[in-house]
Design a protein around this motif. Structure first.
Motif, PDB file in Angstrom:
ATOM      1  N   CYS A 512      -3.059  15.550 -37.786  1.00 60.21           N
ATOM      2  CA  CYS A 512      -4.349  15.748 -38.425  1.00 60.21           C
ATOM      3  C   CYS A 512      -5.191  16.707 -37.747  1.00 60.21           C
ATOM      4  O   CYS A 512      -5.771  17.436 -38.408  1.00 60.21           O
ATOM      5  CB  CYS A 512      -4.724  14.208 -38.669  1.00 60.21           C
ATOM      6  SG  CYS A 512      -4.241  13.351 -39.886  1.00 60.21           S
ATOM      7  N   LYS A 515      -4.040  20.266 -38.058  1.00 59.30           N
ATOM      8  CA  LYS A 515      -4.127  20.586 -39.512  1.00 59.30           C
ATOM      9  C   LYS A 515      -5.826  21.061 -39.723  1.00 59.30           C
ATOM     10  O   LYS A 515      -5.815  22.369 -40.103  1.00 59.30           O
ATOM     11  CB  LYS A 515      -3.963  19.639 -40.414  1.00 59.30           C
ATOM     12  CG  LYS A 515      -4.107  20.063 -41.978  1.00 59.30           C
ATOM     13  CD  LYS A 515      -3.235  21.156 -42.266  1.00 59.30           C
ATOM     14  CE  LYS A 515      -3.653  21.697 -43.753  1.00 59.30           C
ATOM     15  NZ  LYS A 515      -5.021  22.400 -43.588  1.00 59.30           N
ATOM     16  N   LEU A 516      -6.692  20.563 -39.133  1.00 60.77           N
ATOM     17  CA  LEU A 516      -7.899  20.859 -39.133  1.00 60.77           C
ATOM     18  C   LEU A 516      -8.329  21.924 -38.336  1.00 60.77           C
ATOM     19  O   LEU A 516      -8.998  22.957 -38.740  1.00 60.77           O
ATOM     20  CB  LEU A 516      -8.882  19.818 -38.770  1.00 60.77           C
ATOM     21  CG  LEU A 516      -9.023  18.629 -39.534  1.00 60.77           C
ATOM     22  CD1 LEU A 516      -9.552  17.163 -38.932  1.00 60.77           C
ATOM     23  CD2 LEU A 516      -9.474  18.805 -40.859  1.00 60.77           C
ATOM     24  N   ASN A 519      -6.673  25.370 -40.105  1.00 60.58           N
ATOM     25  CA  ASN A 519      -7.493  25.731 -41.342  1.00 60.58           C
ATOM     26  C   ASN A 519      -8.238  27.150 -41.007  1.00 60.58           C
ATOM     27  O   ASN A 519      -8.301  28.069 -41.718  1.00 60.58           O
ATOM     28  CB  ASN A 519      -8.436  24.796 -41.859  1.00 60.58           C
ATOM     29  CG  ASN A 519      -7.841  23.654 -42.704  1.00 60.58           C
ATOM     30  OD1 ASN A 519      -6.631  23.551 -42.881  1.00 60.58           O
ATOM     31  ND2 ASN A 519      -8.586  22.581 -43.079  1.00 60.58           N
ATOM     32  N   ALA A 651     -12.472  15.247 -37.899  1.00 59.06           N
ATOM     33  CA  ALA A 651     -12.494  15.246 -39.485  1.00 59.06           C
ATOM     34  C   ALA A 651     -13.977  15.219 -39.682  1.00 59.06           C
ATOM     35  O   ALA A 651     -14.481  15.954 -40.512  1.00 59.06           O
ATOM     36  CB  ALA A 651     -11.847  13.892 -40.144  1.00 59.06           C
ATOM     37  N   THR A 731      -6.242   9.724 -46.719  1.00 66.30           N
ATOM     38  CA  THR A 731      -6.610  10.658 -45.659  1.00 66.30           C
ATOM     39  C   THR A 731      -6.093  11.838 -45.712  1.00 66.30           C
ATOM     40  O   THR A 731      -6.437  13.067 -45.575  1.00 66.30           O
ATOM     41  CB  THR A 731      -6.291   9.967 -44.308  1.00 66.30           C
ATOM     42  OG1 THR A 731      -6.946   8.829 -44.296  1.00 66.30           O
ATOM     43  CG2 THR A 731      -6.856  10.943 -43.263  1.00 66.30           C
ATOM     44  N   LEU A 735      -7.641  15.759 -46.556  1.00 69.55           N
ATOM     45  CA  LEU A 735      -7.406  16.953 -45.660  1.00 69.55           C
ATOM     46  C   LEU A 735      -7.043  18.111 -46.566  1.00 69.55           C
ATOM     47  O   LEU A 735      -7.236  19.279 -46.496  1.00 69.55           O
ATOM     48  CB  LEU A 735      -6.557  16.736 -44.632  1.00 69.55           C
ATOM     49  CG  LEU A 735      -6.906  15.727 -43.481  1.00 69.55           C
ATOM     50  CD1 LEU A 735      -5.986  15.421 -42.317  1.00 69.55           C
ATOM     51  CD2 LEU A 735      -8.537  15.974 -43.153  1.00 69.55           C
TER      52      LEU A 735
END
Length: 753
Positions: A512, A515-516, A519, A651, A731, A735
């Motif tokens: 996670c 991934k953030l 981006n 997040a 979740t 995302l």
């Protein structure tokens, strides 16, 4: 009758060097209704004849002596029609310390019924059968001095226990107790034995089949049937097929609390409560045998869960298909020119120019979309390889644990919630295994949604956030494998295999965060190789912390983790060009001196976020070091909480920065975000109220056991499984949909943060 005792007495006194011709054997007829006391010595022995009596209840022989010595005890020998039982008064009971033995002057034993084969006959129901019993009790000693010995024969009137009735018994290390339960024809095939104690004296509770002899001493109680240690609360689930037509329920008190406290813990402890007792150890126990779920309720719970999760999955799938075709991304521009990578490396001048920009856009860090796509699928291939090679030994070990439990009967091996543990398919605790099915279902569903989304948004060069479908697939596979490994862990949850349940939680938290970051930093994002290397090191440290969670391990981890945070902070701030960034800073210092302007951060938002993140991580490390000496946490759980906290922090930061830069949160992301918050809030309520605690001993863990709360089949931890699975799905969907609002926006207008 004297001849029956002659060989035994000859051996005893010949060894002691006593002339057996001088021994007087007093033979007397005794009564079942009164206690008798005799004065005996090496030359005067007593043989008591109890007349034949017809009753289905067994008898309990009590023997006590105030002046018998341990080195010259009184020997009590009880002869029945087909068996002989003997013990000594005072009874010497070994403790956990070899050099310490406790002496008990009061003793008693229940005589296993000679006619148990007739009693357990299918035609027998409690109280309908009377059988003949008679006893011969011999009292002897090698003491040259006269000692007194008292004997009482007591009928066990509550020996045959019934379903749904509470019973109370008193036990001590020298006075064990046991009762008998018979499975009647109309009785349930599975029952639960609830046991409660008034104090924290350590006990062993055993269930053995209906054959004599009964193993009811501290030395031999673990040789037969199933058993567990308890101090305040315990429960055993018993099936008819294992103990048909009935079973003995045995209670034995331990001479000290070593088997029930940290003295027997496999985990290293900073402090223990181990002690030896020199007082009379007697405790009162209340127990009840009650039915568990019926076959019909079992089927309703399992099939109902599958149907409910399947229906939710179908609804969510349809919702995703509709949103993909009529939602935010449906309005995206489908025409995209051919995509090519720009492989021209940045020059030193270009890197310096990049580092000096206070406002960056995605086009600077998305020059190689095809390479980005390939690197994202590296995550998928890596996680599939890890899943295969990690899962095989886990499954093998889990099944082996179950076989050892079945063979040994040792229920202290696994930290079940015994008040809500339903056996099935050969597993002792099927409901905790089955409740993980949600992770598998939602993991498959998420991968299907990713495949469908790929048909809507293809790989792009100049618009939107570069797609990373391989990373999304890796997240979905991690969710599936988490369900499988959690199921394997719950075959036999214990201190030694806790990492099976958490390893892929670590991976999901890290994915996670990756991934953030990916981006807005696609070209300079961490590769699958480096990411899984760091996760592997984390799992290795978790293993060391569980096996030897001393303060030294925590200090080493804190130093290493702090160093990692500093290195990552430099890489994030300097956009992966740490050497160039440091050189530029050094050049500025040489040119302008140590002025304030030199040290002011160019990208202040990024700098403030890094300060906050490092402060939070430092605070968590300090908190862990503070609570660990109080045994309030373990290393594995602390590490998981640390990674989860960072994922949540990233997040929140990413969402906040979108809003600060004028981007909006699309309808789909809002829906999935709210659903994830609701699911996690509900799941956390059940997670924070555990029914087991593997960081303590099995007996202490049973104090946390709780009854089922859902369908009479699932407990709070099962509900955590069932709620956290959709929580993870929502979740991941949040995302994935978070940047749908800028899917058609030129990358030169999308800020990097």
């Amino acid at each position: 009758m004297v001849k029956q005792w002659w060989p035994i007495l000859f051996i005893i006194y010949n060894v002691q060097g006593i002339n057996i011709t001088s021994i007087v054997i007093d033979q007397q007829v005794a009564s079942y209704t009164e206690a008798v006391t005799y004065e005996i010595n090496a030359t005067y022995q007593v043989v008591l004849f109890y007349p034949t009596i017809e009753t289905p209840n067994p008898f309990r022989v009590k023997a006590w002596s105030p002046d018998a010595q341990a080195n010259l005890p009184v020997l009590v020998v009880v002869q029945q029609e087909s068996s002989v039982t003997s013990w000594q008064v005072p009874l010497m009971v070994e403790t956990s310390r070899r050099d310490y033995v406790l002496k008990f002057s009061n003793t008693s034993k229940t005589m296993c019924h000679d006619q148990m084969d007739s009693i357990v006959n299918p035609d027998f129901s409690t109280g309908d059968l009377t059988v003949a019993q008679r006893f011969i009790v011999g009292l002897s000693t090698s003491s040259p001095h006269t000692v007194s010995i008292s004997i009482e024969m007591e009928e066990e009137k509550d020996f045959y226990v019934e379903l749904d009735k509470s019973y109370s018994v008193s036990v001590s290390p020298s006075e064990p107790r046991y009762v008998f339960y018979k499975f009647l024809e109309d009785a349930p095939d599975i029952v639960i034995v609830d046991v409660d104690s008034e104090d924290d004296i350590c006990l062993v509770v055993s269930v053995q089949d209906s054959r004599c002899p009964v193993f009811d001493t501290n030395k031999d109680i673990k040789y037969e049937g199933v058993y567990q240690t308890i101090n305040l609360k315990g429960a055993l689930t018993i099936t008819r097929k294992d103990f048909d037509p009935g079973f003995f329920l045995i209670f034995v008190a331990k001479p000290d609390n070593a088997d029930c406290t940290e003295g027997s813990s496999y985990l290293p402890r900073l402090e223990t409560n181990f002690h030896l007792s020199t007082q009379n150890i007697t405790t009162s126990i209340t127990f009840k045998i009650r039915p568990t779920v019926t076959r019909r309720e079992y089927i309703i719970a399992t099939i109902g869960t599958l149907v409910t999760l399947g229906a939710i999955g179908i609804i969510l799938t349809i919702l995703s298909l509709v949103l993909n075709r009529f939602g935010t991304i449906s309005k995206s521009d489908k025409d995209e020119p051919p995509v090519y990578d720009c492989f021209e490396p940045l020059s030193e001048f270009a890197i310096q120019d990049l580092l000096k920009k206070d406002i960056l856009t995605v086009n600077y860090l998305a020059r190689q979309p095809r390479r980005i796509r390939k690197r994202s699928y590296n995550y998928l291939s890596h996680i599939l390889s890890i899943a295969v090679f990690y899962s095989i030994p886990v499954v093998q070990l889990g099944v082996t644990y179950q076989r050892i439990i079945n063979a040994s009967g040792n229920e202290d091996m696994c930290y079940f919630n015994f008040l809500c543990a339903h056996p099935g398919l050969g597993f002792s605790d099927f409901n905790h295994i089955f409740s993980n099915i949600g992770y598998v279902i939602f993991g498959i569903l998420f991968n299907f949604v990713v495949i469908d989304r790929y048909t809507i948004i293809k790989i792009r060069k100049t618009k939107g956030i570069p797609v990373h479908y391989g990373l999304y697939h890796a997240m979905g596979v991690a969710l599936i494998i988490e369900g499988l490994l959690s199921a394997c862990y719950h075959i036999c949850p214990s201190q030694s295999n806790y990492q099976f349940d958490t390893s892929f939680m670590y991976i999901m938290a890290v994915l996670c965060m990756v991934k953030l970051y990916q981006n807005r930093h696609p070209d300079i994002n961490a590769s699958a190789y480096s990411t899984f290397t760091i996760v592997g090191v984390a799992i290795f440290l978790a293993m060391l912390g569980i096996l030897n969670g001393g303060l030294a391990i925590w200090v080493v981890f804190a130093v290493s983790y702090t160093a990692l945070c500093i290195v990552l902070s430099f890489k994030i701030y300097f956009l992966n060009y740490v050497v160039n960034g440091v050189k530029e800073l050094h050049r500025e210092i040489k040119t302008r001196g140590y002025s304030t302007d030199v040290f002011l951060p160019i990208r202040r938002g990024r700098f403030i976020f890094l300060l906050i993140t490092n402060a939070v991580n430092l605070g968590l490390l300090i908190a862990g070091l503070c609570v660990y000496p109080q045994n309030l946490t373990d290393f594995g759980t602390f590490l998981l909480g640390l990674l989860m906290a960072n994922a949540v922090l990233h997040a929140i930061f990413y969402t906040s920065m979108k809003l600060i830069h004028g981007e909006r949160i699309c309808f789909e992301a809002v829906c999935y975000g709210l659903l994830s918050i609701a699911a996690w809030a509900a799941a956390s309520v059940f997670f924070l109220d555990p029914a087991t605690l593997w960081t303590v001993t099995p007996a202490e863990s049973r104090q946390w056991n709780q009854n089922c709360i859902l369908l009479g089949f699932y407990d709070k931890h099962d509900v955590w499984h069932l709620l956290s699975a959709p929580g993870l799905y929502f979740t991941f969907m949040y995302l994935m949909c978070l940047d749908d609002d800028i899917v058609d926006k030129d990358q030169c207008e999308i800020p990097v943060f």
